[in-house]
Design a protein around this motif. Sequence first.
Motif, mmCIF file in Angstrom:
data_model
loop_
_atom_site.group_PDB
_atom_site.id
_atom_site.type_symbol
_atom_site.label_atom_id
_atom_site.label_comp_id
_atom_site.label_asym_id
_atom_site.label_seq_id
_atom_site.Cartn_x
_atom_site.Cartn_y
_atom_site.Cartn_z
ATOM 1 N N GLY A 40 47.998 -19.273 17.935
ATOM 2 C CA GLY A 40 48.521 -19.023 16.491
ATOM 3 C C GLY A 40 49.322 -19.897 15.755
ATOM 4 N N GLY A 41 49.669 -19.762 14.709
ATOM 5 C CA GLY A 41 50.240 -20.546 13.800
ATOM 6 C C GLY A 41 49.492 -21.446 12.574
ATOM 7 N N GLU A 42 50.474 -21.463 11.667
ATOM 8 C CA GLU A 42 49.956 -22.259 10.517
ATOM 9 C C GLU A 42 49.189 -23.536 10.727
ATOM 10 N N ARG A 60 43.930 -25.906 10.194
ATOM 11 C CA ARG A 60 43.005 -26.926 10.832
ATOM 12 C C ARG A 60 41.636 -26.300 10.878
ATOM 13 N N ARG A 61 41.735 -24.942 11.316
ATOM 14 C CA ARG A 61 40.570 -24.227 11.589
ATOM 15 C C ARG A 61 39.608 -23.885 10.100
ATOM 16 N N LEU A 62 40.355 -23.719 9.228
ATOM 17 C CA LEU A 62 39.838 -23.369 7.851
ATOM 18 C C LEU A 62 39.296 -24.638 7.366
ATOM 19 N N ALA A 63 39.839 -25.925 7.588
ATOM 20 C CA ALA A 63 39.179 -26.983 7.274
ATOM 21 C C ALA A 63 37.904 -27.459 8.014
ATOM 22 N N SER A 64 38.147 -27.321 9.464
ATOM 23 C CA SER A 64 37.036 -27.618 10.311
ATOM 24 C C SER A 64 35.849 -26.638 9.961
ATOM 25 N N TRP A 65 36.010 -25.416 9.554
ATOM 26 C CA TRP A 65 35.032 -24.433 9.464
ATOM 27 C C TRP A 65 34.385 -24.767 8.162
ATOM 28 N N LEU A 66 34.928 -25.041 6.913
ATOM 29 C CA LEU A 66 34.288 -25.331 5.821
ATOM 30 C C LEU A 66 33.408 -26.628 5.680
ATOM 31 N N ALA A 67 33.844 -27.512 6.650
ATOM 32 C CA ALA A 67 33.212 -28.746 6.763
ATOM 33 C C ALA A 67 31.879 -28.861 7.535
ATOM 34 N N GLY A 68 32.030 -27.656 8.261
ATOM 35 C CA GLY A 68 31.022 -27.478 9.440
ATOM 36 C C GLY A 68 30.191 -26.278 9.381
ATOM 37 N N ARG A 84 36.290 -16.981 12.296
ATOM 38 C CA ARG A 84 37.653 -16.641 13.344
ATOM 39 C C ARG A 84 38.678 -16.916 12.460
ATOM 40 N N LEU A 85 38.795 -16.730 11.171
ATOM 41 C CA LEU A 85 40.082 -16.682 10.640
ATOM 42 C C LEU A 85 40.995 -15.535 10.387
ATOM 43 N N SER A 86 40.274 -14.378 10.828
ATOM 44 C CA SER A 86 40.794 -13.147 10.472
ATOM 45 C C SER A 86 42.228 -13.016 11.215
ATOM 46 N N PRO A 87 42.489 -13.511 12.394
ATOM 47 C CA PRO A 87 43.766 -13.399 12.925
ATOM 48 C C PRO A 87 44.957 -14.143 12.033
ATOM 49 N N HIS A 88 44.495 -15.335 11.603
ATOM 50 C CA HIS A 88 45.180 -16.149 10.522
ATOM 51 C C HIS A 88 45.553 -15.398 9.067
ATOM 52 N N LEU A 89 44.369 -14.618 8.755
ATOM 53 C CA LEU A 89 44.804 -14.052 7.452
ATOM 54 C C LEU A 89 45.511 -12.817 7.941
ATOM 55 N N HIS A 90 45.511 -12.222 8.845
ATOM 56 C CA HIS A 90 46.232 -10.874 9.348
ATOM 57 C C HIS A 90 47.752 -11.412 9.384
ATOM 58 N N PHE A 91 48.109 -12.535 9.982
ATOM 59 C CA PHE A 91 49.494 -12.952 9.826
ATOM 60 C C PHE A 91 49.874 -13.829 8.979
#
Length: 457
Positions: A198-200, A205-213, A232-239
């Motif tokens: 977890g963590g910002e 990092r996950r958002l940038a990587s996923w949008l680019a790939g 797989r951003l749902s946990p990050h959106l939840h928190f």
Amino acid sequence: MTVSVVLYTADLRVHDHPPLRAALEGAHEVLPVFVRDPAVDRAGFAAPNRLAFLADCLVDLDRALRERGGRLVLRQGDTVAEVRALVRQAEADEVHMAGGATAFARARQERLRRALEEDGRRLYVHDGVVDVVAPGDVTPQGSDHFAVFTPYHRRWSGEPVRTPLRAPGAVRVPADVRSEPMPRRSSVADVSPGLARGGESEGRRRLASWLAGEGDSYEQGQDDLAGDATSRLSPHLHFGTVSAVEAVHRARRRGGAGAEAFVRQLCWRDFHRQVLAARPAAATEDYRPRHDRWRRGPEAEADLAAWREGRTGYPVVDAAMRQLAHEGWMHNRGRLITASFLVKTLYVDWREGARHFLDLLVDGDVANNQLNWQWVAGTGTDTRPNRALNPLLQGKRYDPEGAYVRRWVPELAGLGMPELHEPWRVTGPGRTALNYPEPVIGLSEGLQRFRRGRGLV
């Protein structure tokens, strides 16, 4: 010297954070606060996977604030009492926080507002921090919320989306306010072994990587169980470690069908939040009662246990349930398949499934979890309330090569097709060697039982 308090809840970030920005602009010093409230545990919002992920988020948020000269103040106890005490100690004039959608969050906001007003202080609640479009901002004529997704999506898509805010360059925090130690993931017991970090920092990092790939192929691959093209951003959106507003802007800048399909999923999130905000009882009660006679008793309990353990005899159902246990997360198509199987084939109350999901899901959001379960059960906003997903057809369609089942149901890994999705085709000694259960019920029998229970026949 003026001081403002920023109360963090489900918005654990420094980027695109309107309450933090407003506090910094209105005061010389800011006190960022998170309160670990036992009432959250009693309300059922806390679970080992979410507590472990939360620990990661708090540590990362504290690090981000320290990089800017600040820090996070962590307290434990009743949120209203702890914030009130901090306001008095720091001689703060106002408190800023993000608006919530659940009955629990809204009641907490009002209690805090009243307590602060008694002390001559003000509470500022900022909408659009955890949503793209806040609950109640768009409504149909004659109602306080949209009950059908398509017209909501049409209105939602036309709403202006505020510009994301940059992270502050500096955060000045009063020096004499103590904090409890930051939690650590290692201190939480019974965490799923494959739980993500977890963590910002990780979320961005996950958002940038996923949008680019993978984001480019999301429209075609979002239901591919083995390919797992989901963000797989749902946990990050939840928190709130990732801003939904920023995610929409970045996806739209990226463009393409995949980005637009992703934005549509963010709209679904807001849709459920506005339903729950208007009808808070939908967290536990049927939004649209169907007069179901849900199964009770030992046989229903045994079926529920088999479902929880991933031992139903239907490989794609069992694979998804085992993924949930191992990762604290499940593919979105898996959620639909397993939920439909529980309520429409086993005919077990949707609340039992929703409770199990909330026990394990790191993204266990009350609005999305409960209302998605009601959508599948036909007691929510689905316009086809009696549809039932056939797990055999779903497995063959969304796991055609069987890679997902082989990954999570290793006792079937050696089977070819179609036996992998229908292991009862294997007979004789080979069947016994599989160590895999017989189906808990035939699909046609389950469907008839559901239709009788709902009074359709």
